[in-house]
Design an enzyme around this catalytic site. Structure first.
Site, mmCIF file in Angstrom:
data_model
loop_
_atom_site.group_PDB
_atom_site.id
_atom_site.type_symbol
_atom_site.label_atom_id
_atom_site.label_comp_id
_atom_site.label_asym_id
_atom_site.label_seq_id
_atom_site.Cartn_x
_atom_site.Cartn_y
_atom_site.Cartn_z
ATOM 1 N N GLY A 256 -3.295 2.554 -1.493
ATOM 2 C CA GLY A 256 -2.477 1.395 -1.602
ATOM 3 C C GLY A 256 -3.178 0.200 -2.588
ATOM 4 O O GLY A 256 -4.241 0.355 -3.184
ATOM 5 N N HIS A 257 -2.437 -0.772 -2.761
ATOM 6 C CA HIS A 257 -2.860 -1.901 -3.773
ATOM 7 C C HIS A 257 -3.939 -2.583 -3.409
ATOM 8 O O HIS A 257 -4.530 -2.931 -2.046
ATOM 9 C CB HIS A 257 -1.700 -2.881 -3.937
ATOM 10 C CG HIS A 257 -1.235 -3.488 -2.651
ATOM 11 N ND1 HIS A 257 -0.173 -4.534 -2.734
ATOM 12 C CD2 HIS A 257 -1.472 -3.526 -1.452
ATOM 13 C CE1 HIS A 257 0.073 -5.058 -1.543
ATOM 14 N NE2 HIS A 257 -0.489 -4.243 -0.553
ATOM 15 N N ASN A 258 -4.830 -3.048 -4.461
ATOM 16 C CA ASN A 258 -5.824 -3.693 -4.387
ATOM 17 C C ASN A 258 -7.060 -2.850 -3.611
ATOM 18 O O ASN A 258 -8.258 -3.415 -3.392
ATOM 19 C CB ASN A 258 -5.779 -5.116 -3.534
ATOM 20 C CG ASN A 258 -5.030 -5.967 -4.396
ATOM 21 O OD1 ASN A 258 -3.821 -6.009 -4.398
ATOM 22 N ND2 ASN A 258 -5.678 -6.876 -5.262
#
Lengths: 315, 315, 315
Positions: A228-230
């Site tokens: 997922g993001h980050n």
């Protein structure tokens, strides 16, 4: 973008002139960035923020630091979402420089390479791959067929990316409106991958909402892994097949995750941790070098003991 | 196709002249469609069917309605499978009209667009994507690189489909022969996606066996999600990373499914249901607005309580 | 490659002249192949090996058969990894024959076909697919768009490979150095797929480290399935959505695995075994025709009974 114009577009009162360059978290923002406070558990972050401005409810306005402009509104997160669109890059660059390709790099047919992109020496970019605008790839990296690398992402040297893998797709982020619509949070960050990283086939690694999803040197990722993001994967991390990491997972160096294991988001896993296959991490793991299993997660030896106790239930 | 010819090809006795246009379920068939009864639990559906003809075992022939022709055979499902091939579309259309592309739509290089396909205004179709024959795409939709949209599928306006995702692949359907062969049920339906839908990277959404797999307006789907044939996702449904839906799953509006959760097939989940990460839905959920977890699935608060009880086993 | 040169490159003492053609396991090696012993549980295999040479620790040198050369080293597996690079094929063949394409085979645009590749009659190879060097494909096989078939793989007749699937990506193999680096074990084998096999969308099937990952006739594989290196799937095996098989899993004929189930590596599952959805196989299953469920795995009927007992904990 000027803050006054942005506020006006969002129907928020604000008379300050301030050049805003991007959005960011309370902790990481600088004086030309906007942030937000939606969840009061981050109130300490608000008090310490260096953001130029923050979307904030009236009740917390008094906690906004002196040098930060309070953008008073009822739905800070929703306003952040709406604001994110103004800072989104173009999907496709029309202008920009031709890509720069290093020496002895092989580019097969049917490869798309975007504007301003730089690819190092002795790389192999195989047929059907897409290398977006403003991408950087080091030297001696192999991109297998039908890989997609979205704009602005960076990949180091001596990497291998297997076929069908997607790097830099949008993170899964949106705010809800009261009438049941989802407003996209434009994912204006990127993915940065270090050197000597190998990524398997048909993985998906999302770009950051703000700043970067980071994969450090020496990481090994198997097939069909979702990041997922980050997220931030420390040096030497190993993710086996079908692992899923929710957004903002931080894996310190040399973490190993077994097949089909996963993490909930916004947590940190200590260095040299081992998660057994199917393990589900829902809280941060702070002590390094331990082995965990199960869902809910427990020490691996406890999990083995538990299976013995469960077996007794059958007698 | 004429019923008499079809029956002859399958070595079933039938002297009726009837134009058959497609196959369908007992419930949904019209007088120019064929259906089947394999499992006697659907006997009520048989009695109510409007199908022109049905494959049926001799023992249930008496239950076939007056206006429906009984195609008596020992293996109705196997005959349906064999029949499905006669109604399959060509894999690749040779004839047909050139695609129609709307104004201000950007089509990057190395994109394939099939015959009779219509793409609306202001779309972006990125490199390496495949848009099959007879596809419809609305306006302002973004198709990222290396996406595959199979023939006959429909995608609305304001959608975003991330890289590597496949829409309209064949559902997983086949009948067994007595000597251990699998006879493909040709998946002659399609996928219909509404407006304002975002789908992550490397997902797979199967086309229907008959009629349509449906994804309604406002749905949000994360990466590496698997959606079986004939699923129906209500408005505003949210599926996070690596969710898997078996065939004919119906999610009513605003259902939320956590990471790596899944459903068994042929069930329905009530509106505003939340399924926690890893939850496995094996029966229909009829009461809306509840939270569930675990496998087997139970109320989320029960699951939390259960974990407490299980922890006690260790003492 | 000459053994003396190889040993010298690895800084191992060896004065023997022997032409080495590849690496292999102790059991399968012939006199022109090198193998290794890292884990003493394979000591019996060492005593029976026909390998031309083996990487082995000094303490086990006495167990090396007479006709096998002992390559004494401290880290046999690491040396195997380093050696594997010398036997790796080129990523892209520059020389070689033009591909041979059978009669009535349709090749859409934007398809890459490598050197020395042979495709049979009446196939359909759709846009954006990559067929690597030295690949063999039988007759009447359909390759949907954006599929990637790596070099040296073989696919039978009457197969269907859905969009986005990757066949022949590198298995997940590497050796650790003492200072925390991972040395790739080049995956010098291939994937061999029989006749009448259907594989869903966005799957990943890894090539073997040595020899072949094998998928026999009549296998059916759903979407997003991960198959590790050196797996062997018997005739008529069925893998539903999101199944994951670790490396060297052997499924005998007609094994059925439910959605999101998986196997640990280096195990064998008896014929006609059924694994329920989410089942996790961690040990070999030797009795055929049984049904299993859960993680840890147990007989399906035991699992059902266990759920009853667990439910009682809540009272």
């Amino acid at each position: 973008m000027n803050l006054k114009d942005l506020a006006q577009a969002l129907d928020i009162k604000c008379e300050y002139d301030l050049e805003i360059t991007s959005l960011n978290t309370l902790i990481d923002s600088n004086k030309n960035e906007i942030s937000f406070l939606e969840n009061k558990k981050y109130i300490n972050d608000l008090e310490k923020t260096n953001a130029g401005a923050v979307f904030v409810k009236a009740e917390y306005a008094s906690k906004v630091p002196k040098n930060t402009i309070a953008l008073i509104c009822e739905e800070p997160y929703l306003n952040l979402a709406k604001a994110s669109k103004f800072f989104a890059a173009k999907i496709v660059e029309i202008d920009g420089k031709k890509p720069i390709i290093g020496e002895e790099t092989i580019i097969q047919e049917n490869v798309f390479i975007g504007k301003n992109t730089v690819i190092g020496d002795s790389c192999t970019i195989m047929a059907g791959s897409f290398i977006g605008d403003n991408v950087k790839i080091g030297s001696n990296t192999v991109i297998y067929p039908n890989v997609t690398i979205y704009r602005d992402c960076e990949i180091g040297s001596d990497c291998i990316i297997h076929a069908g893998t997607v790097i830099g797709s949008d993170g899964f982020g949106f705010a809800n409106t009261k009438d049941g619509k989802y407003i996209k949070i434009y994912q204006n960050g990127n993915v940065i991958i270090g050197d000597d990283v190998e990524i398997g086939a048909n993985c998906a690694i999302d770009r950051a909402a703000f700043k970067s999803t980071i994969i450090e040197n020496g990481v090994r990722i198997d097939n069909l892994v979702h990041i997922g993001h980050n997220c931030k994967l420390g040096k030497g991390t190993i993710l086996t097949g079908q692992v899923g990491l929710s957004g903002s997972t931080v894996l310190k160096e040399y973490v190993i995750m077994g097949g089909q294991s996963g993490t909930a988001g916004h947590l940190e896993v200590a260095a040299f941790t081992t998660i057994a296959a199917r393990g589900g991490v829902t809280k941060s793991i702070t002590t390094p070098k331990m082995s965990w299993a199960g869902f809910p997660l427990m020490e691996h030896k406890t999990w083995l003991k538990l299976q013995g106790r469960i077996a007794k239930l059958l007698k």
